[in-house]
Structure formats: C-alpha cells, structure tokens
Scaffold this motif. Structure first.
Motif, mmCIF file in Angstrom:
data_model
loop_
_atom_site.group_PDB
_atom_site.id
_atom_site.type_symbol
_atom_site.label_atom_id
_atom_site.label_comp_id
_atom_site.label_asym_id
_atom_site.label_seq_id
_atom_site.Cartn_x
_atom_site.Cartn_y
_atom_site.Cartn_z
ATOM 1 N N GLU A 1 0.839 -1.193 0.000
ATOM 2 C CA GLU A 1 0.000 0.000 0.000
ATOM 3 C C GLU A 1 0.873 1.241 0.000
ATOM 4 O O GLU A 1 1.970 1.245 0.550
ATOM 5 N N CYS B 1 -0.125 6.607 -5.255
ATOM 6 C CA CYS B 1 0.279 5.600 -6.238
ATOM 7 C C CYS B 1 1.044 6.228 -7.407
ATOM 8 O O CYS B 1 2.062 5.704 -7.850
ATOM 9 N N ASP C 1 -4.321 1.586 -8.434
ATOM 10 C CA ASP C 1 -3.173 0.711 -8.246
ATOM 11 C C ASP C 1 -2.454 0.364 -9.536
ATOM 12 O O ASP C 1 -2.881 0.678 -10.644
ATOM 13 N N ARG D 1 1.964 -5.889 -6.160
ATOM 14 C CA ARG D 1 0.877 -4.955 -6.460
ATOM 15 C C ARG D 1 0.957 -3.788 -5.489
ATOM 16 O O ARG D 1 1.178 -3.986 -4.293
ATOM 17 N N THR E 1 -0.965 -0.459 -4.175
ATOM 18 C CA THR E 1 -2.308 0.116 -4.162
ATOM 19 C C THR E 1 -2.403 1.341 -3.257
ATOM 20 O O THR E 1 -1.889 1.334 -2.139
#
Lengths: 143, 168
Positions: A89, A93, A119, A131, A133
C-alpha cells in the motif's frame, strides 16, 4: 492475536533480489546472514518504517530438499509469474510509480483507477508479482 | 499556485538523503532537490534543521551502516559501499569518530547476527540436517571455523546455533 510477521518469495538469485529490493525499491536489509554449515543464507528485507514485517528472499532449493526436476519446474513457475503476489500500500500511487519508474522499475501497467482505489503492479527480477495500491473509499463508479 | 514555505523545499532535500543515501549523492544533488544553489542551500538547511546537509547525509549513512553491522555478516567494505560511502578509509574514520570505536569493534559489541536470527523451525528442519559429510570434510570445516572465530564474526559453534534456532 495473530499477526503476519514475514512473507517469503522464491528468487532465482539472492544477490540480484537484494539489489532490486534495496537499491531500486529503497527497502532495508533486515538481516543477511550466511550459515555455512547449512549452506543457507537467511536474507530478509522490508520497507523503512514497518519494522515488524519483512519479506524473506529464498533461493529455489535443490537436492536434497527438492529433486532436480521439481526444482527446475519451480524456478520456471516463478519465472512464468506463478510464484505469488505481494500486496503493498502507498498513499500516493502515481508518485510512487513516477519515482520507481525513474529508478528503473518496469511496471506491468500504469496507475489505474479501481473501485477500491488506484493501483499498479510490477515484478521483481525473478518474476514475482508486486501490487501497489493507494487504498481509497470504495466507489463502484471509479473505474 | 499556493505559496509554499521555503522549509518544504528543504524537507524535500532531507527526504532525498533519507531515501537515497546509498547512491553517490552529494550536497549538490540535495541542493538541486530543493531548487537552491549549493552555498545558499547549505546555509538554509543548517538554519532550518540545525546541522549542515553534509553532516546530515554522513550521519544517515553511518546510522544505516551501524544497522547493517548488527544485522548482517557483510564485510566493512561491503557495508561502506552499500550505504553510499566512496572510500573505506574515510568511512572507517568517520564511523570511529561518531561511534567512538571502529566498525568491527562496534559489531563485536553486539551478539553476532547469526545468534539472533529468528530462523523458523521449518528452515532448520529443511536445511539443518547434516548432508553425508565424510570425516575428512568435517575436519576441514572445523579448521576453517576455528580460523573465522578469530575474527569479529564470532563463529558460534553448532551448539550455539542450535540454541539460537530452538530459542526462536
């Protein structure tokens, strides 16, 4: 209470992984100790500011832990992107995308609006998926 | 565009030092991040944060180096370059000046990194099982362990290692 302490990725080369996570992502080395008697190198990295949680980078094992054929197959699966995903996180982003792109990280996709936020994702040198996000209030119309 | 306080630009330079200390950053790079000339920048930085940008960057590198000395078994030279210092000699001298002892003495003052590794039991079970060594190979390894125990790594014997693992 149960918490997540460390997660683990299989990597093809620990030095290459170390360089990626520290020098490109800017993460810290939590521990890097080689236990010669075991032919084992415990390598753990993590983002600055989140001391308790880390990512353990382990080489795909060979015999006697894993026979040659399985070992080769596992290395191939990781290279194919089937090794797993780490979910990160961030509070911005786009800024993280710009910064990491400038550092030479190749993203799979640009920051994209999703109902849950914005994301993007990238891979480590071995092919593991990461990933990133920016979590926002859920909005089904934000697509 | 809103009027941004000057300190915000200086903070950008400080953040750059914190995030990218391991690159060959110099005060000129920090000044560029703040959008100021190096001389003006150094004065403003010191007035705002109480120490010069050079001092800030150096102590950030030394702080990170101390962490690596505690957490890894890397050589002093490897740590020096990993934190963005350019010369092992001046790095060691700076470290000594700031911490009051040379890097290896600092490391020796803490438990060896291997001793406080929290190796999970699954790893110990998988990797810790002796692998068909001959006596000759065991003797060779014992001799090299004895040699390394003379340096600052400490070289804990297998019993210590087992304790560390079981204590995890």
């Amino acid at each position: 209470m149960i918490k997540i302490a460390n997660a683990q990725f299989w990597v093809h080369d620990q030095d290459e992984a170390l360089a990626f996570y520290t020098r490109k992502l800017g993460w810290e080395v939590r521990s890097d100790v080689t236990m010669e008697a075991w032919s084992f190198r415990w390598l753990c990295v993590g983002p600055p500011g989140q001391d308790g949680t880390g990512l353990v980078l382990m080489p795909v094992p060979g015999p006697p832990l894993l026979d040659d054929e399985s070992s080769a197959r596992m290395a191939e699966l990781v290279a194919k992107g089937a090794g797993g995903t780490l979910f990160l996180e961030t509070d911005d982003c786009q800024a993280a995308y710009d910064d990491l792109s400038a550092r030479g990280v190749t993203f799979n996709d640009p920051p994209t609006k999703q109902p849950y936020g914005i994301d993007t994702s990238f891979r480590d040198p071995s092919g593991n998926n990461i990933r990133l996000t920016q979590v926002m209030e859920f909005d089904p119309s934000r697509v | 565009m809103a009027n941004v306080p000057a300190a915000r630009h200086l903070l950008r330079a400080k953040d750059l030092a914190d995030a990218r200390y391991f690159e060959p950053l110099a005060v000129a790079d920090l000044a560029a991040a703040a959008g100021l000339s190096p001389a003006h920048f150094s004065r403003r930085f010191k007035a705002t944060f109480g120490e010069s940008p050079h001092q800030y960057l150096l102590t950030r590198r030394l702080e990170r180096a101390a962490a690596l000395l505690r957490a890894t078994d890397w050589s002093v030279a490897a740590i020096c370059f990993a934190v963005g210092a350019q010369s092992v000699g001046s790095f060691t001298a700076s470290f000594h000046r700031v911490f009051g002892m040379p890097p290896l003495a600092y490391r020796a003052a803490f438990p060896p990194a291997e001793r406080h590794l929290r190796i999970p039991r699954c790893v110990a079970l998988a990797y810790g099982r002796p692998q068909n060594r001959t006596f000759r190979e065991d003797n060779t390894r014992g001799a090299s362990l004895a040699l390394t125990s003379a340096n600052a790594h400490g070289g804990p014997d297998d019993q210590d290692r087992e304790r560390a693992v079981l204590g995890a």
